[in-house]
Design a protein around this motif. Structure first.
Motif, PDB file in Angstrom:
ATOM      1  N   LEU A 160       0.848  -1.194   0.000  1.00 53.24           N
ATOM      2  CA  LEU A 160       0.000   0.000   0.000  1.00 53.24           C
ATOM      3  C   LEU A 160       0.883   1.243   0.000  1.00 53.24           C
ATOM      4  CD1 LEU A 160      -2.896   1.001  -0.037  1.00 53.24           C
ATOM      5  CD2 LEU A 160      -2.847   0.997   2.460  1.00 53.24           C
ATOM      6  N   LEU A 161       1.868   1.280   0.875  1.00 59.26           N
ATOM      7  CA  LEU A 161       2.827   2.388   0.886  1.00 59.26           C
ATOM      8  C   LEU A 161       3.633   2.399  -0.410  1.00 59.26           C
ATOM      9  CD1 LEU A 161       4.574   4.644   2.131  1.00 59.26           C
ATOM     10  CD2 LEU A 161       5.942   2.828   3.190  1.00 59.26           C
ATOM     11  N   TYR A 162       4.173   1.243  -0.763  1.00 60.85           N
ATOM     12  CA  TYR A 162       5.002   1.131  -1.961  1.00 60.85           C
ATOM     13  C   TYR A 162       4.248   1.592  -3.208  1.00 60.85           C
ATOM     14  CZ  TYR A 162       7.632  -1.143  -5.713  1.00 60.85           C
ATOM     15  OH  TYR A 162       8.322  -1.402  -6.873  1.00 60.85           O
ATOM     16  N   ASN A 163       3.011   1.159  -3.349  1.00 61.28           N
ATOM     17  CA  ASN A 163       2.258   1.491  -4.558  1.00 61.28           C
ATOM     18  C   ASN A 163       1.767   2.924  -4.591  1.00 61.28           C
ATOM     19  OD1 ASN A 163       2.583  -0.860  -6.088  1.00 61.28           O
ATOM     20  ND2 ASN A 163       1.144  -1.921  -4.768  1.00 61.28           N
ATOM     21  N   CYS A 164       1.659   3.574  -3.435  1.00 66.62           N
ATOM     22  CA  CYS A 164       1.437   5.025  -3.456  1.00 66.62           C
ATOM     23  C   CYS A 164       2.630   5.698  -4.133  1.00 66.62           C
ATOM     24  CB  CYS A 164       1.273   5.574  -2.038  1.00 66.62           C
ATOM     25  SG  CYS A 164      -0.314   5.245  -1.270  1.00 66.62           S
ATOM     26  N   ILE A 165       3.824   5.256  -3.769  1.00 64.29           N
ATOM     27  CA  ILE A 165       5.042   5.797  -4.374  1.00 64.29           C
ATOM     28  C   ILE A 165       5.127   5.410  -5.845  1.00 64.29           C
ATOM     29  CG2 ILE A 165       7.576   5.748  -4.300  1.00 64.29           C
ATOM     30  CD1 ILE A 165       7.220   5.163  -1.217  1.00 64.29           C
ATOM     31  N   MET A 166       4.834   4.133  -6.157  1.00 66.80           N
ATOM     32  CA  MET A 166       4.873   3.678  -7.551  1.00 66.80           C
ATOM     33  C   MET A 166       3.843   4.416  -8.408  1.00 66.80           C
ATOM     34  SD  MET A 166       7.294   1.523  -8.154  1.00 66.80           S
ATOM     35  CE  MET A 166       6.847   0.514  -9.560  1.00 66.80           C
ATOM     36  N   SER A 167       2.678   4.702  -7.855  1.00 64.53           N
ATOM     37  CA  SER A 167       1.670   5.457  -8.597  1.00 64.53           C
ATOM     38  C   SER A 167       2.195   6.854  -8.922  1.00 64.53           C
ATOM     39  CB  SER A 167       0.372   5.546  -7.776  1.00 64.53           C
ATOM     40  OG  SER A 167      -0.573   6.329  -8.457  1.00 64.53           O
ATOM     41  N   TYR A 168       2.869   7.456  -7.969  1.00 64.18           N
ATOM     42  CA  TYR A 168       3.460   8.772  -8.224  1.00 64.18           C
ATOM     43  C   TYR A 168       4.505   8.672  -9.337  1.00 64.18           C
ATOM     44  CZ  TYR A 168       5.952  13.112  -7.795  1.00 64.18           C
ATOM     45  OH  TYR A 168       6.533  14.323  -8.080  1.00 64.18           O
ATOM     46  N   ILE A 169       5.403   7.697  -9.214  1.00 61.77           N
ATOM     47  CA  ILE A 169       6.457   7.535 -10.226  1.00 61.77           C
ATOM     48  C   ILE A 169       5.848   7.227 -11.590  1.00 61.77           C
ATOM     49  CG2 ILE A 169       8.404   6.086 -10.947  1.00 61.77           C
ATOM     50  CD1 ILE A 169       9.094   5.794  -7.928  1.00 61.77           C
ATOM     51  N   LYS A 170       4.853   6.339 -11.619  1.00 65.69           N
ATOM     52  CA  LYS A 170       4.230   5.928 -12.885  1.00 65.69           C
ATOM     53  C   LYS A 170       3.537   7.097 -13.572  1.00 65.69           C
ATOM     54  CE  LYS A 170       2.470   3.475 -16.133  1.00 65.69           C
ATOM     55  NZ  LYS A 170       2.700   4.496 -17.136  1.00 65.69           N
ATOM     56  N   ASN A 171       2.888   7.942 -12.808  1.00 67.14           N
ATOM     57  CA  ASN A 171       2.019   8.964 -13.386  1.00 67.14           C
ATOM     58  C   ASN A 171       2.617  10.366 -13.406  1.00 67.14           C
ATOM     59  OD1 ASN A 171      -0.541   7.433 -13.983  1.00 67.14           O
ATOM     60  ND2 ASN A 171      -0.148   6.835 -11.874  1.00 67.14           N
ATOM     61  N   ASN A 172       3.906  10.467 -13.176  1.00 64.44           N
ATOM     62  CA  ASN A 172       4.590  11.761 -13.210  1.00 64.44           C
ATOM     63  C   ASN A 172       5.940  11.592 -13.888  1.00 64.44           C
ATOM     64  OD1 ASN A 172       2.948  13.736 -11.358  1.00 64.44           O
ATOM     65  ND2 ASN A 172       2.955  11.767 -10.320  1.00 64.44           N
ATOM     66  N   GLU A 173       6.373  12.635 -14.540  1.00 63.26           N
ATOM     67  CA  GLU A 173       7.721  12.623 -15.100  1.00 63.26           C
ATOM     68  C   GLU A 173       8.677  13.045 -14.002  1.00 63.26           C
ATOM     69  OE1 GLU A 173       9.082  11.434 -17.855  1.00 63.26           O
ATOM     70  OE2 GLU A 173       7.057  10.717 -18.269  1.00 63.26           O
ATOM     71  N   LEU A 174       9.734  12.298 -13.855  1.00 59.40           N
ATOM     72  CA  LEU A 174      10.720  12.554 -12.804  1.00 59.40           C
ATOM     73  C   LEU A 174      12.013  12.994 -13.456  1.00 59.40           C
ATOM     74  CD1 LEU A 174       9.993   9.328 -10.772  1.00 59.40           C
ATOM     75  CD2 LEU A 174       9.020  11.582 -10.400  1.00 59.40           C
ATOM     76  N   HIS A 175      12.735  13.821 -12.742  1.00 63.19           N
ATOM     77  CA  HIS A 175      13.997  14.322 -13.269  1.00 63.19           C
ATOM     78  C   HIS A 175      15.093  14.033 -12.265  1.00 63.19           C
ATOM     79  CE1 HIS A 175      11.623  16.339 -16.299  1.00 63.19           C
ATOM     80  NE2 HIS A 175      10.844  16.788 -15.344  1.00 63.19           N
ATOM     81  N   HIS A 176      16.283  13.754 -12.782  1.00 69.55           N
ATOM     82  CA  HIS A 176      17.442  13.545 -11.917  1.00 69.55           C
ATOM     83  C   HIS A 176      17.934  14.916 -11.481  1.00 69.55           C
ATOM     84  CE1 HIS A 176      17.849   9.280 -12.528  1.00 69.55           C
ATOM     85  NE2 HIS A 176      17.641   9.458 -13.813  1.00 69.55           N
ATOM     86  N   HIS A 177      18.216  15.034 -10.212  1.00 69.17           N
ATOM     87  CA  HIS A 177      18.777  16.278  -9.698  1.00 69.17           C
ATOM     88  C   HIS A 177      20.259  16.058  -9.443  1.00 69.17           C
ATOM     89  CE1 HIS A 177      14.822  18.024  -9.196  1.00 69.17           C
ATOM     90  NE2 HIS A 177      14.430  16.902  -8.645  1.00 69.17           N
ATOM     91  N   SER A 178      21.081  16.857 -10.107  1.00 69.99           N
ATOM     92  CA  SER A 178      22.528  16.709  -9.902  1.00 69.99           C
ATOM     93  C   SER A 178      22.941  17.501  -8.674  1.00 69.99           C
ATOM     94  CB  SER A 178      23.303  17.172 -11.136  1.00 69.99           C
ATOM     95  OG  SER A 178      23.112  18.555 -11.322  1.00 69.99           O
ATOM     96  N   THR A 179      24.007  17.090  -8.038  1.00 73.44           N
ATOM     97  CA  THR A 179      24.497  17.754  -6.835  1.00 73.44           C
ATOM     98  C   THR A 179      25.647  18.694  -7.153  1.00 73.44           C
ATOM     99  OG1 THR A 179      25.917  15.858  -6.404  1.00 73.44           O
ATOM    100  CG2 THR A 179      23.766  15.893  -5.300  1.00 73.44           C
ATOM    101  N   ASN A 180      25.867  18.986  -8.442  1.00 72.17           N
ATOM    102  CA  ASN A 180      26.961  19.876  -8.843  1.00 72.17           C
ATOM    103  C   ASN A 180      26.622  21.297  -8.546  1.00 72.17           C
ATOM    104  OD1 ASN A 180      28.093  17.579  -9.795  1.00 72.17           O
ATOM    105  ND2 ASN A 180      27.702  18.020 -11.959  1.00 72.17           N
TER     106      ASN A 180
END
Length: 180
Positions: A160-180
């Motif tokens: 239930l917790l995991y799939n809340c996160i997976m739903s967010y990842i699945k339904n949103n575009e994610l971007h890598h944030h660099s630490t530079n």
């Protein structure tokens, strides 16, 4: 009454696993839509919830069979050694199950198989961070304390917790944030 329910669940374990998996993934998506503000902004996307819930039609039988194999394998050693071997097998299959989740979800959206795999590859590092943080400790509890007939139900509760996160990842575009 409780004995009747337990007997039904045991006799119809695959059906139980599919039903709880679909319900849990759909519920996780509803929660995620509320947390993310999607419901306030655009209203509840019930079609998305149905597509997400339907992922359970594929995930639950896969998990059901996977746990049956793990539970019928003749792992040699003490109980602790057997639990660690199951945990190692489960951890090795994490990418397989997350790939199924994402690609099946994309196919339900009408994407081609190649587009579904492309989405998984684009998001896999985000998914794996969650996977390898959550699942090894959760599965240690699962394999050490849970009876075999309750493994998928337990996993669905953790999911239930995991799939809340997976739903967010699945339904949103994610971007890598660099630490530079």
């Amino acid at each position: 009454m409780l004995i009747c329910v337990r007997n039904f669940l045991a006799r119809h374990l695959l059906l139980t696993n599919v039903g709880t998996s679909c319900a849990q993934i759909g519920t996780a998506d509803i929660i995620q839509q509320h947390i993310n503000g999607d419901v306030d902004r655009d209203g509840w996307d019930w079609r998305r919830t149905c597509r997400m819930a339907a992922i359970g039609l594929v995930m639950a039988p896969s998990l059901h069979c996977f746990y049956r194999v793990l539970d019928t394998r003749k792992f040699i050693g003490s109980r602790n050694c057997k639990v660690l071997k199951k945990l190692a097998w489960d951890t090795a299959f994490i990418p397989y199950f997350s790939c199924i989740f994402m690609t099946v979800g994309s196919i339900y959206e009408g994407k081609s198989l190649s587009a579904a795999f492309a989405e998984y590859r684009r998001k896999m590092w985000h998914i794996w961070k969650v996977d390898f943080t959550l699942w090894p400790p959760a599965q240690l509890i699962n394999f050490y304390f849970m009876p075999p007939a309750l493994r998928v139900v337990y996993v669905n509760l953790v999911s239930l917790l995991y799939n809340c996160i997976m739903s967010y990842i699945k339904n949103n575009e994610l971007h890598h944030h660099s630490t530079n």
